[in-house]
Design a protein around this motif. Structure first.
Motif, PDB file in Angstrom:
ATOM      1  N   LYS A   1     111.317  67.212   9.823  1.00  0.00           N
ATOM      2  CA  LYS A   1     110.205  67.740   9.029  1.00  0.00           C
ATOM      3  C   LYS A   1     110.174  69.258   9.082  1.00  0.00           C
ATOM      4  O   LYS A   1     109.894  69.918   8.076  1.00  0.00           O
ATOM      5  N   LEU A   2     110.456  69.831  10.244  1.00  0.00           N
ATOM      6  CA  LEU A   2     110.482  71.284  10.377  1.00  0.00           C
ATOM      7  C   LEU A   2     111.586  71.890   9.515  1.00  0.00           C
ATOM      8  O   LEU A   2     111.376  72.911   8.854  1.00  0.00           O
ATOM      9  N   GLU A   3     112.745  71.256   9.502  1.00  0.00           N
ATOM     10  CA  GLU A   3     113.852  71.771   8.705  1.00  0.00           C
ATOM     11  C   GLU A   3     113.620  71.612   7.207  1.00  0.00           C
ATOM     12  O   GLU A   3     114.221  72.323   6.412  1.00  0.00           O
ATOM     13  N   SER A   4     112.742  70.706   6.790  1.00  0.00           N
ATOM     14  CA  SER A   4     112.483  70.515   5.369  1.00  0.00           C
ATOM     15  C   SER A   4     111.464  71.523   4.822  1.00  0.00           C
ATOM     16  O   SER A   4     111.257  71.585   3.611  1.00  0.00           O
ATOM     17  N   LEU A   5     110.828  72.303   5.671  1.00  0.00           N
ATOM     18  CA  LEU A   5     109.869  73.312   5.216  1.00  0.00           C
ATOM     19  C   LEU A   5     110.598  74.459   4.527  1.00  0.00           C
ATOM     20  O   LEU A   5     111.815  74.608   4.647  1.00  0.00           O
ATOM     21  N   SER A   6     109.842  75.282   3.831  1.00  0.00           N
ATOM     22  CA  SER A   6     110.449  76.459   3.211  1.00  0.00           C
ATOM     23  C   SER A   6     110.967  77.390   4.314  1.00  0.00           C
ATOM     24  O   SER A   6     110.576  77.293   5.478  1.00  0.00           O
ATOM     25  N   LEU A   7     111.836  78.309   3.940  1.00  0.00           N
ATOM     26  CA  LEU A   7     112.476  79.191   4.918  1.00  0.00           C
ATOM     27  C   LEU A   7     111.445  80.019   5.685  1.00  0.00           C
ATOM     28  O   LEU A   7     111.539  80.153   6.908  1.00  0.00           O
ATOM     29  N   LEU A   8     110.440  80.554   5.007  1.00  0.00           N
ATOM     30  CA  LEU A   8     109.428  81.378   5.665  1.00  0.00           C
ATOM     31  C   LEU A   8     108.604  80.548   6.660  1.00  0.00           C
ATOM     32  O   LEU A   8     108.400  80.961   7.811  1.00  0.00           O
TER      33      LEU A   8
ATOM     34  N   ASN B   1     109.489  77.703   7.993  1.00  0.00           N
ATOM     35  CA  ASN B   1     110.420  77.236   9.006  1.00  0.00           C
ATOM     36  C   ASN B   1     110.616  78.306  10.093  1.00  0.00           C
ATOM     37  O   ASN B   1     110.521  78.018  11.282  1.00  0.00           O
ATOM     38  N   MET B   2     110.880  79.531   9.675  1.00  0.00           N
ATOM     39  CA  MET B   2     111.090  80.632  10.628  1.00  0.00           C
ATOM     40  C   MET B   2     109.814  80.943  11.406  1.00  0.00           C
ATOM     41  O   MET B   2     109.862  81.215  12.609  1.00  0.00           O
ATOM     42  N   PHE B   3     108.675  80.880  10.743  1.00  0.00           N
ATOM     43  CA  PHE B   3     107.398  81.128  11.427  1.00  0.00           C
ATOM     44  C   PHE B   3     107.135  80.068  12.499  1.00  0.00           C
ATOM     45  O   PHE B   3     106.758  80.392  13.627  1.00  0.00           O
ATOM     46  N   ALA B   4     107.383  78.803  12.160  1.00  0.00           N
ATOM     47  CA  ALA B   4     107.148  77.725  13.124  1.00  0.00           C
ATOM     48  C   ALA B   4     108.105  77.820  14.305  1.00  0.00           C
ATOM     49  O   ALA B   4     107.697  77.644  15.469  1.00  0.00           O
TER      50      ALA B   4
END
Length: 128
Positions: free
Chosen positions: A110-117, A119-122
């Motif tokens: 699920k984390l990898e499916s987020l948008s790049l911004l 994803n990097m923030f998380a």
């Protein structure tokens, strides 16, 4: 363990540790095997196993067994106790990782499916 008893030598420490870990996991999974299919009952069973491990190795209830002449006279059994004492939580922690692996894998997907911004923030937030 059988090799150590037959040969009378405790030079096979790795065999002892693997045998102890295998037997510990087998006993944990075999006793109350119907509880293995319920998420919460399985964790309750693991709590009972953790209490048993703690009482046997960390609270020195096993000293009663070591006081008699059998434990004092047998170098093989003493080596087994010392080797198993050093690694007595490793098999239990392995079981904990194994039961939590599917949910951890889902969270990473699920984390990898987020948008790049996002994803990097998380990942930055989680890395501390």
């Amino acid at each position: 363990i059988f090799m150590c008893f037959v040969l009378g030598k405790a030079n096979y420490g790795v065999c002892l540790i693997h045998t102890c870990c295998f037997l510990l996991i087998w006993i944990m999974m075999h006793i109350g095997f119907s509880m293995n299919y319920d998420k919460y009952l399985f964790r309750l069973k693991l709590l009972g196993a953790a209490v048993g491990i703690f009482l046997f190795w960390d609270c020195n209830f096993s000293r009663v067994v070591k006081i008699n002449d059998f434990w004092e006279a047998s170098q093989t059994l003493w080596e087994f106790y010392c080797a198993s004492y050093l690694h007595h939580w490793s098999a239990f922690i392995g079981v904990i990782f194994a039961i939590n692996q599917p949910i951890a894998s889902l969270q990473l997907r699920k984390l990898e499916s987020l948008s790049l911004l996002n994803n990097m923030f998380a990942k930055t937030l989680l890395s501390g």
